[in-house]
Write a protein that holds these residues in place. Structure first.
Motif, PDB file in Angstrom:
ATOM      1  N   ARG A  38       3.577   6.259 -16.649  1.00 58.30           N
ATOM      2  CA  ARG A  38       4.785   6.510 -15.862  1.00 58.30           C
ATOM      3  C   ARG A  38       5.134   7.999 -15.876  1.00 58.30           C
ATOM      4  NH1 ARG A  38       9.374   3.476 -19.451  1.00 58.30           N
ATOM      5  NH2 ARG A  38       9.929   2.776 -17.354  1.00 58.30           N
ATOM      6  N   GLU A  55       4.841  -0.223  -1.123  1.00 54.83           N
ATOM      7  CA  GLU A  55       6.293  -0.441  -1.123  1.00 54.83           C
ATOM      8  C   GLU A  55       7.033   0.844  -1.476  1.00 54.83           C
ATOM      9  OE1 GLU A  55       9.617  -2.990  -3.667  1.00 54.83           O
ATOM     10  OE2 GLU A  55       7.495  -3.532  -3.796  1.00 54.83           O
ATOM     11  N   ILE A  56       6.534   1.573  -2.495  1.00 54.18           N
ATOM     12  CA  ILE A  56       7.216   2.782  -2.966  1.00 54.18           C
ATOM     13  C   ILE A  56       7.260   3.851  -1.881  1.00 54.18           C
ATOM     14  CG2 ILE A  56       7.021   4.736  -4.574  1.00 54.18           C
ATOM     15  CD1 ILE A  56       5.981   2.742  -6.670  1.00 54.18           C
ATOM     16  N   ASP A  88       9.823   4.429 -12.969  1.00 49.83           N
ATOM     17  CA  ASP A  88      10.304   3.069 -13.259  1.00 49.83           C
ATOM     18  C   ASP A  88       9.290   1.994 -12.897  1.00 49.83           C
ATOM     19  OD1 ASP A  88      12.771   3.878 -14.244  1.00 49.83           O
ATOM     20  OD2 ASP A  88      13.694   3.908 -12.256  1.00 49.83           O
ATOM     21  N   SER A  89       8.247   2.355 -12.148  1.00 50.95           N
ATOM     22  CA  SER A  89       7.344   1.338 -11.598  1.00 50.95           C
ATOM     23  C   SER A  89       6.231   0.912 -12.558  1.00 50.95           C
ATOM     24  CB  SER A  89       6.712   1.852 -10.295  1.00 50.95           C
ATOM     25  OG  SER A  89       5.890   2.981 -10.569  1.00 50.95           O
ATOM     26  N   SER A  90       6.149   1.545 -13.727  1.00 56.66           N
ATOM     27  CA  SER A  90       5.108   1.183 -14.692  1.00 56.66           C
ATOM     28  C   SER A  90       5.731   0.995 -16.063  1.00 56.66           C
ATOM     29  CB  SER A  90       4.020   2.264 -14.752  1.00 56.66           C
ATOM     30  OG  SER A  90       3.077   1.973 -15.766  1.00 56.66           O
ATOM     31  N   GLU A  91       5.202   0.031 -16.823  1.00 54.97           N
ATOM     32  CA  GLU A  91       5.692  -0.193 -18.178  1.00 54.97           C
ATOM     33  C   GLU A  91       4.947   0.674 -19.190  1.00 54.97           C
ATOM     34  OE1 GLU A  91       5.513  -4.315 -19.041  1.00 54.97           O
ATOM     35  OE2 GLU A  91       7.023  -4.876 -17.531  1.00 54.97           O
ATOM     36  N   ILE A 104      11.472   6.739  -9.153  1.00 51.32           N
ATOM     37  CA  ILE A 104      11.000   5.411  -8.740  1.00 51.32           C
ATOM     38  C   ILE A 104       9.600   5.167  -9.295  1.00 51.32           C
ATOM     39  CG2 ILE A 104      10.322   4.014  -6.742  1.00 51.32           C
ATOM     40  CD1 ILE A 104      12.586   5.390  -5.173  1.00 51.32           C
ATOM     41  N   LEU A 105       8.737   6.180  -9.225  1.00 49.98           N
ATOM     42  CA  LEU A 105       7.395   6.062  -9.797  1.00 49.98           C
ATOM     43  C   LEU A 105       7.459   5.865 -11.308  1.00 49.98           C
ATOM     44  CD1 LEU A 105       5.631   8.848  -7.721  1.00 49.98           C
ATOM     45  CD2 LEU A 105       4.954   6.434  -7.750  1.00 49.98           C
ATOM     46  N   TRP A 135       2.558   9.784 -13.545  1.00 43.23           N
ATOM     47  CA  TRP A 135       2.873   9.570 -12.133  1.00 43.23           C
ATOM     48  C   TRP A 135       4.063  10.431 -11.709  1.00 43.23           C
ATOM     49  CZ3 TRP A 135       2.514   3.510 -11.271  1.00 43.23           C
ATOM     50  CH2 TRP A 135       1.169   3.138 -11.374  1.00 43.23           C
ATOM     51  N   LYS A 136       5.061  10.489 -12.563  1.00 43.65           N
ATOM     52  CA  LYS A 136       6.256  11.263 -12.249  1.00 43.65           C
ATOM     53  C   LYS A 136       5.919  12.742 -12.070  1.00 43.65           C
ATOM     54  CE  LYS A 136      10.751  12.607 -14.128  1.00 43.65           C
ATOM     55  NZ  LYS A 136      11.643  12.550 -15.311  1.00 43.65           N
ATOM     56  N   ILE A 168       1.740  -1.822  -5.109  1.00 45.63           N
ATOM     57  CA  ILE A 168       3.094  -1.318  -5.341  1.00 45.63           C
ATOM     58  C   ILE A 168       3.332   0.013  -4.628  1.00 45.63           C
ATOM     59  CG2 ILE A 168       2.530  -0.040  -7.474  1.00 45.63           C
ATOM     60  CD1 ILE A 168       5.262  -0.995  -8.539  1.00 45.63           C
TER      61      ILE A 168
END
Length: 446
Positions: free
Chosen positions: A160, A95-96, A152-155, A149-150, A163-164, A92
């Motif tokens: 999350r 892509e990010i 939003d990329s993990s549940e 975006i980071l 990462w942010k 992922i």
């Protein structure tokens, strides 16, 4: 019709910009008002505003050249993030980070270099191809969006937020992203509150250390944002009820430094020139102390020392008595003596805004006695009525000293330069007063 006369001027201007020293050209490249926008105006003009585009094309070429060289000199964001987040390679991420990865920027640089050999440098087609390449501002905008975006990329909510905040720290450490540093600080502020409430003791200490290392370097540029960040972080830290963690946080707050008043006299707009973040710094530290006065003795002592050594500047319109009341209403019993020392330093004399009662009446009478023609007394009256602050006491002392000596040098830091020039050391508004003051001195009354 006269546009052709300006062709040489425009081309000379483009050449001058292109040939600027690297440190000055960098300012244009990073500016909000981009070189690309200027080039687009020339490109879209009909009929063309330039007979040849060589000077403009070479300027835009230099702009892109600087852009790609700068971002290739930074760490590849994909590799940096994988190492910092300790996640290893995840598909992922490709892509990010695709649009700002080194392979992508290297590809743009290769396309840029090939343009010089494939298209005439003075043609509008060359300019059109240059405008199709990503710009410095577009890369900055991608960096600005990536933290969310980071997120939003993990549940996993913990991951999350981690990462942010990791990428927000990365943004703060890149000087080329200075346009979005204040926004990044605000996002760090929001994210840290959650992390402190949900992380382990060891991880919180690492977050505090990392955050304050950034705040310390950015506090001069964004003092209010940095102080708000420290306050919100402190609220989370104090809620943990971990005294070691609170002590570590307080050490970090003190190490960040204190915003001094930096009083620079009075401007011609009659406003006192001072550091607007000074009162915010006092309020932030007081708010932290109120959370747990017993645990905040070092912060309280440090605030007293700063205010005693560097001074304090508070305007009536700051409504500072409310802050003093909140502090006194907190659990100050264990630190009563320190709070008493602090309260004595604060120049909070009145409950009302501006001069009221006897002070207003006397200052008005003095001004009306000379029909408002004594510029010094008129200014003193206006300052005490409208722009009153603790500076008014020093100003009154300076006025008395001027009446005694006739030397107006002591007034310079209290009045605007245009008012200071109008003040006379002799004349109808000072001679009589000087005689009265001399008699009062002889009688030992002053």
């Amino acid at each position: 019709p006269d546009l052709p006369r300006f062709y040489p001027v425009l081309e000379a201007a483009f050449d001058r910009l292109r040939l600027l020293p690297a440190d000055q050209f960098e300012l244009f490249a990073r500016s909000f008002y981009t070189i690309k926008r200027l080039a687009e105006l020339c490109f879209r003009a009909s009929p063309p505003i330039l007979p040849t585009f060589s000077a403009l094309n070479l300027l835009v070429y230099g702009y892109h050249q600087y852009t790609y060289a700068y971002w290739l000199s930074q760490d590849d964001p994909v590799l940096w993030f994988e190492a910092e987040a300790e996640t290893g390679h995840l598909p992922i991420f490709d892509e990010i980070f695709a649009e700002i990865s080194h392979p992508k920027i290297s590809g743009c640089k290769n396309r840029l270099d090939s343009l010089l050999t494939t298209v005439p440098v003075d043609s509008i087609v060359h300019l059109e191809n240059l405008l199709a390449l990503p710009t410095y501002g577009q890369i900055v905008e991608i960096y600005k969006k990536l933290p969310m975006i980071l997120w939003d990329s993990s549940e996993n909510i913990t991951r999350r937020n981690h990462w942010k905040v990791i990428f927000l720290f990365h943004i703060m450490n890149i000087s080329g992203l200075s346009l979005i540093h204040e926004d990044a600080l605000r996002e760090i502020n929001r994210t840290l509150s959650w992390l402190i409430s949900n992380e382990s003791h060891r991880n919180i200490m690492r977050l505090i250390e990392k955050t304050f290392s950034i705040l310390k370097t950015r506090t001069r540029e964004f003092p209010v944002t940095a102080l708000n960040c420290a306050l919100n972080m402190g609220k989370g830290v104090y809620k943990t009820d971990e005294s070691d963690l609170v002590n570590f946080f307080i050490d970090s707050v003190i190490d960040m430094g204190f915003q001094t008043p930096m009083i620079g006299g009075v401007g011609n707009d009659w406003q006192i020139q001072a550091n607007s973040a000074h009162i915010q710094n006092i309020r932030t530290w007081m708010a932290l102390i109120e959370l747990n006065p017993k645990w905040s003795t070092r912060l309280l002592s440090c605030l007293i020392i700063h205010l005693c050594l560097e001074g304090v500047f508070i305007k009536d319109t700051d409504l500072f008595p409310r802050d003093i009341t909140r502090l006194l209403n907190s659990d100050i019993g264990p630190v009563y003596n320190l709070v008493k020392q602090l309260a004595r330093i604060f120049p909070a004399f009145f409950n009302d805004i501006g001069a009221e009662g006897e002070l207003r009446e006397i200052s008005t009478r003095l001004d009306e006695m000379t029909r408002r023609k004594d510029v010094l007394i008129h200014f003193l009256r206006k300052q005490s009525h409208v722009e009153s602050s603790n500076q008014i006491l020093g100003f009154m002392d300076a006025v008395l000293a001027f009446w005694i000596t006739g030397n107006k040098a002591g007034l310079e830091s209290f009045v605007p330069s245009d008012i200071h020039k109008q003040i006379k050391s002799s004349g109808p508004y000072i001679d009589g007063i000087k005689r009265i003051m001399a008699i009062l001195r002889q009688q030992g009354l002053i």
